[in-house]
Design a protein around this motif. Structure first.
Motif, PDB file in Angstrom:
ATOM      1  N   VAL A 409      33.460  41.710  52.682  1.00 47.69           N
ATOM      2  CA  VAL A 409      34.388  41.933  51.571  1.00 47.69           C
ATOM      3  C   VAL A 409      34.071  40.893  50.503  1.00 47.69           C
ATOM      4  CG1 VAL A 409      36.789  42.029  50.825  1.00 47.69           C
ATOM      5  CG2 VAL A 409      36.159  42.826  53.120  1.00 47.69           C
ATOM      6  N   MET A 410      33.546  41.359  49.382  1.00 51.89           N
ATOM      7  CA  MET A 410      33.208  40.479  48.269  1.00 51.89           C
ATOM      8  C   MET A 410      34.378  40.473  47.298  1.00 51.89           C
ATOM      9  SD  MET A 410      30.459  38.685  47.605  1.00 51.89           S
ATOM     10  CE  MET A 410      30.779  37.298  46.519  1.00 51.89           C
ATOM     11  N   VAL A 411      34.940  39.285  47.057  1.00 54.19           N
ATOM     12  CA  VAL A 411      36.166  39.154  46.278  1.00 54.19           C
ATOM     13  C   VAL A 411      35.864  38.428  44.970  1.00 54.19           C
ATOM     14  CG1 VAL A 411      38.524  38.247  46.271  1.00 54.19           C
ATOM     15  CG2 VAL A 411      37.480  39.015  48.425  1.00 54.19           C
ATOM     16  N   SER A 412      36.376  38.944  43.871  1.00 50.20           N
ATOM     17  CA  SER A 412      36.245  38.291  42.567  1.00 50.20           C
ATOM     18  C   SER A 412      37.615  37.815  42.100  1.00 50.20           C
ATOM     19  CB  SER A 412      35.663  39.261  41.528  1.00 50.20           C
ATOM     20  OG  SER A 412      35.734  38.708  40.224  1.00 50.20           O
ATOM     21  N   SER A 413      37.712  36.534  41.758  1.00 53.83           N
ATOM     22  CA  SER A 413      39.001  36.016  41.287  1.00 53.83           C
ATOM     23  C   SER A 413      39.311  36.464  39.867  1.00 53.83           C
ATOM     24  CB  SER A 413      39.035  34.488  41.377  1.00 53.83           C
ATOM     25  OG  SER A 413      38.125  33.908  40.459  1.00 53.83           O
ATOM     26  N   SER A 414      38.342  37.103  39.201  1.00 52.89           N
ATOM     27  CA  SER A 414      38.601  37.700  37.884  1.00 52.89           C
ATOM     28  C   SER A 414      38.530  39.218  37.992  1.00 52.89           C
ATOM     29  CB  SER A 414      37.571  37.209  36.862  1.00 52.89           C
ATOM     30  OG  SER A 414      36.291  37.750  37.145  1.00 52.89           O
ATOM     31  N   PRO A 415      39.123  39.941  37.055  1.00 50.99           N
ATOM     32  CA  PRO A 415      39.019  41.413  37.057  1.00 50.99           C
ATOM     33  C   PRO A 415      37.583  41.867  36.769  1.00 50.99           C
ATOM     34  CG  PRO A 415      40.890  40.650  35.725  1.00 50.99           C
ATOM     35  CD  PRO A 415      40.053  39.444  36.030  1.00 50.99           C
ATOM     36  N   GLN A 416      37.376  43.182  36.845  1.00 44.61           N
ATOM     37  CA  GLN A 416      36.065  43.738  36.477  1.00 44.61           C
ATOM     38  C   GLN A 416      35.733  43.374  35.033  1.00 44.61           C
ATOM     39  OE1 GLN A 416      36.398  47.972  36.904  1.00 44.61           O
ATOM     40  NE2 GLN A 416      36.195  47.939  39.150  1.00 44.61           N
ATOM     41  N   ILE A 417      34.535  42.851  34.825  1.00 42.89           N
ATOM     42  CA  ILE A 417      34.087  42.526  33.468  1.00 42.89           C
ATOM     43  C   ILE A 417      33.450  43.790  32.896  1.00 42.89           C
ATOM     44  CG2 ILE A 417      32.552  41.086  32.082  1.00 42.89           C
ATOM     45  CD1 ILE A 417      32.939  38.909  34.237  1.00 42.89           C
ATOM     46  N   ARG A 418      34.151  44.399  31.953  1.00 37.21           N
ATOM     47  CA  ARG A 418      33.755  45.712  31.446  1.00 37.21           C
ATOM     48  C   ARG A 418      33.161  45.669  30.039  1.00 37.21           C
ATOM     49  NH1 ARG A 418      38.476  49.993  33.267  1.00 37.21           N
ATOM     50  NH2 ARG A 418      38.182  49.773  35.534  1.00 37.21           N
TER      51      ARG A 418
END
Length: 550
Positions: A409-418
Motif C-alpha cells: 500500500v503506497m500512501v501519499s500524504s498529499s492529494p493527487q497532483i493533477r
C-alpha cells in the motif's frame, strides 16, 4: 521519493551598528558573513544548483569598490562563494541566494544575485528572489513600449531592468527636488542617498506582475528591501533587533542561526514589503493590496524544513488523517502489516500515521528500513507526494517486491497532483504528472476522446481565466484514477498487488488551514497567469502527443 525542485531560497542581513562593533563584540570582521553562511547552509534544501552572495559597504570613498558580488554553480557552491570573501567585501548590507532552476536553464548567467551598475550609488541595484512570473512576456512588451531594448527575455533580467528603470526615475525625482532646494555637488548626492523611497520603486514595478514571489534587493546607497507577492504564494520571514535585521525563506533558519524563539520571528504579509533605509531605520509598507490568500500548501507538505514548530504539527496531521483509508486498504489487518516511509522528508507524516493507529488502539509494527522477507505481511509505505511516478516504477516497486509482501500500500500524504505549477516548482508540463496520464488513458479506454477535443477547443478559443483542463478529471473517481496509476507504474513481472492511498483535499485543508494554496491538486490557480499557462500546457500536450489521435 521523486525530488521536486523548488525555485530558490533567500537570506538577507542588515547590520545596524558600525562594523567595528561586531568585530569587538564577536571577535571577527566577518560576523555578518558568518551568519549569512549559516542561513544559506540551513536552506540548502531549497537550492543546490548554484549560490550567490552580495554585499554593500556604506562608507567607502569614491574610487573604491563598495558593492560586491560572488556566484558559483554546483552542490558545493555555498562553500565556494564564501571561500572568496575578503575583508575588503565587509559591508553593512548582505544578501545570499540559493538556486533551483525550474526552467532548465543553467550556467552562472542564471545564478542570482543580478547586478545593475551605475556611477550614481543610488542607481546601483542588486536583486535576488524566490519567484516565477507567469506574465513575463507582457512585462517585456511594457519595457519595449517605453523605448527600452532588453537583451534577454527572462523574468530575472526583465525584473532587474524594470525595477532599475523605476529606481532611476526615483533618483531623478530627488535630483530635481535637491536642485529646487538650492543644493549643489556632493550635497545633491547626499540628499538623494538619504531620501530614496523604495516604496515608490516597488509600487511602480511590482504592480505589473502576475506570479508567486519573494523579491529581495540592495542598492548602492544602502537601501534594503524584501517584498512578498499579494497572494502570499511564496513565504518570507524576518527578525529585527537593535543589532540587525534578517530575512529568510523559512522560519527555522532564523531561529537556529540567531538562537531565537518561534514568536520572535514574523512572517511578511501578502503584498507587503520590509524596507530598511540607508539610515538603518526599517518599516513595513503595503506595496500592493492583498489578494485572495493562497499560501503554498506544498511548502508545508514537502519543501520547508520539518523542524518548524507549525509545519511539524501539520505534517503529523497529514499522516494521522490517512489511517482510516489505510485500514480499508489492508482489510483491517493491522496486526499483519509493517509500516515504513520513503524518503526522509516523509518521516514526520509517518509519525503522524503511526500515532493515528495507536490512538485507535492498534499495535503498530514499524521499520525505518524494511530488510527481511515479509511474505505474510502487508507493507504500508508513506511518501509526502507522488508526482511523476518514475522512481516508483523504475526502482522502488521492484525493491519492495523482492521482500515478497502480501500487498503493498503506497500512501501519499498529499492529494493527487493533477495540475502543473507556475510559481516556482519544477513541474510545468501536464504529461509529466502520473495522475494526468492516468486520466487520459481512461479517456482513451472508454472512448471519450471527444472530451479531449472539446477541452482543447475551449483552451484555444474560450475564456483564459477559466481552467478548462479540470474537465479532464470529471468523469472519474479518485479510486479509478488510482487504479489506472497502478496499472501504469507497475513494473513488468512484479508479483505483489499494489494499492494507492492519497490524502483528500479536505484532509489537506484540515491539516494546513493557514495555507490554502492548492492549485496543484484542484486546478484553482490564484492568479490569472497560472490558469492561462495551464490551458496553454494542455494545448501543447495535445498538439505534441495527440495530434493524430483526435
Amino acid at each position: 521519493m521523486e525530488q521536486l525542485k523548488h525555485e530558490c531560497g533567500v537570506a538577507m542581513i542588515r547590520l545596524l551598528k558600525p562594523l567595528s562593533y561586531y568585530e569587538q563584540k564577536y571577535g571577527s570582521w566577518a560576523y555578518g558573513f558568518n551568519k549569512l553562511y549559516l542561513m544559506m547552509e540551513k536552506q540548502h534544501n531549497r537550492g543546490q544548483e548554484g549560490a550567490g552572495i552580495a554585499s554593500v559597504s556604506l562608507n567607502k570613498k569614491p574610487g573604491t569598490e563598495y558593492m560586491f558580488r560572488e556566484k558559483a554553480e554546483g552542490k558545493d557552491a555555498i562553500t565556494e562563494v564564501f571561500s572568496r570573501v575578503t575583508e575588503e567585501m565587509a559591508g553593512e548590507l548582505l544578501m545570499g541566494h540559493l538556486r533551483y532552476s525550474t526552467t532548465g536553464k543553467s550556467g552562472l548567467t542564471f545564478v542570482h544575485p543580478f547586478l545593475r551598475r551605475n556611477n550614481w550609488r543610488a542607481k546601483n541595484l542588486c536583486l535576488c528572489g524566490n519567484f516565477n512570473m507567469t506574465n513575463i512576456n507582457e512585462v517585456f512588451e511594457l519595457l519595449t513600449a517605453q523605448g527600452q531594448s532588453p537583451r534577454v527575455n527572462g523574468d530575472s533580467y526583465i525584473t532587474l531592468e524594470l525595477m532599475g528603470h523605476r529606481l532611476d526615475r526615483e533618483v531623478e525625482r530627488l535630483f530635481v527636488a535637491a536642485k529646487a532646494k538650492g543644493l549643489e555637488g556632493l550635497d545633491i548626492t547626499s540628499y538623494i542617498d538619504d531620501h530614496v523611497e523604495m516604496g515608490n520603486v516597488l509600487k511602480t514595478t511590482m504592480q505589473h506582475y502576475d506570479g508567486g514571489y519573494v523579491m529581495c534587493g540592495l542598492t548602492g546607497s544602502g537601501e534594503m528591501f524584501t517584498v512578498r507577492d499579494p497572494w502570499g504564494i511564496r513565504p518570507a520571514f524576518y527578525y529585527h533587533d537593535d543589532e540587525m535585521v534578517a530575512v529568510a525563506s523559512e522560519r527555522p533558519v532564523l531561529q537556529t542561526t540567531f538562537n531565537l524563539k518561534t514568536d520572535d520571528i514574523h512572517e511578511l504579509k501578502p503584498g507587503q514589503a520590509l524596507i530598511v533605509r540607508r539610515s538603518g531605520k526599517s518599516h513595513l509598507e503595503q506595496i500592493m493590496p492583498a489578494r485572495q490568500f493562497s499560501a503554498c500548501s506544498f511548502e508545508r507538505i514537502y519543501f520547508s524544513r520539518g523542524s518548524d514548530r507549525d509545519i511539524y504539527q501539520e505534517r503529523k496531521r497529514l499522516g494521522e488523517q490517512l489511517t482510516t483509508a489505510i485500514i480499508q486498504a489492508i482489510g483491517g489487518d493491522v496486526a499483519n502489516t509493517v509500516f515504513s516511509y520513503i524518503p526522509n522528508t516523509a518521516e514526520v507524516a509517518y509519525y503522524g500515521m503511526t500515532d493515528g493507529f495507536r490512538q485507535q488502539g492498534f499495535h503498530v509494527r514499524t521499520e525505518k528500513v524494511v530488510w527481511k522477507d515479509i511474505k505474510e505481511d502487508n507493507l504500508v509505505i508513506i511518501d509526502d507526494s507522488i508526482v511523476r511516478g518514475t522512481t516508483l516504477r523504475e526502482s522502488i516497486f521492484k525493491i519492495l517486491d523482492r521482500l515478497h509482501p502480501r500487498k503493498i500500500v503506497m500512501v501519499s500524504s498529499s492529494p493527487q497532483i493533477r495540475y502543473p505549477d507556475y510559481y516556482g516548482i519544477d513541474m510545468s508540463r501536464l504529461e509529466e504528472l502520473c495522475a494526468f496520464r492516468a486520466a487520459v488513458a481512461l479517456i482513451m479506454e472508454r472512448g471519450l476522446q471527444q472530451l479531449l477535443a472539446d477541452t482543447y477547443r475551449k483552451c484555444k478559443t474560450e475564456s483564459k481565466v477559466t481552467n478548462h483542463v479540470r474537465a479532464i478529471y470529471e468523469p472519474f473517481t479518485v479510486e479509478e484514477i488510482n487504479r489506472k496509476i497502478v496499472d501504469m507504474l507497475r513494473p513488468e513481472g512484479m508479483e505483489a498487488p499494489i494499492e494507492l492511498v492519497f490524502q483528500s483535499i479536505d484532509g489537506l485543508h484540515a491539516a494546513c488551514p493557514d495555507h490554502p494554496g492548492d492549485w496543484y491538486f484542484t486546478g484553482h490557480y490564484p492568479t490569472p497567469g497560472g490558469t492561462r499557462l495551464c490551458n496553454e500546457a494542455f494545448i501543447n500536450y495535445v498538439e505534441k502527443e495527440l495530434r493524430y489521435q483526435l
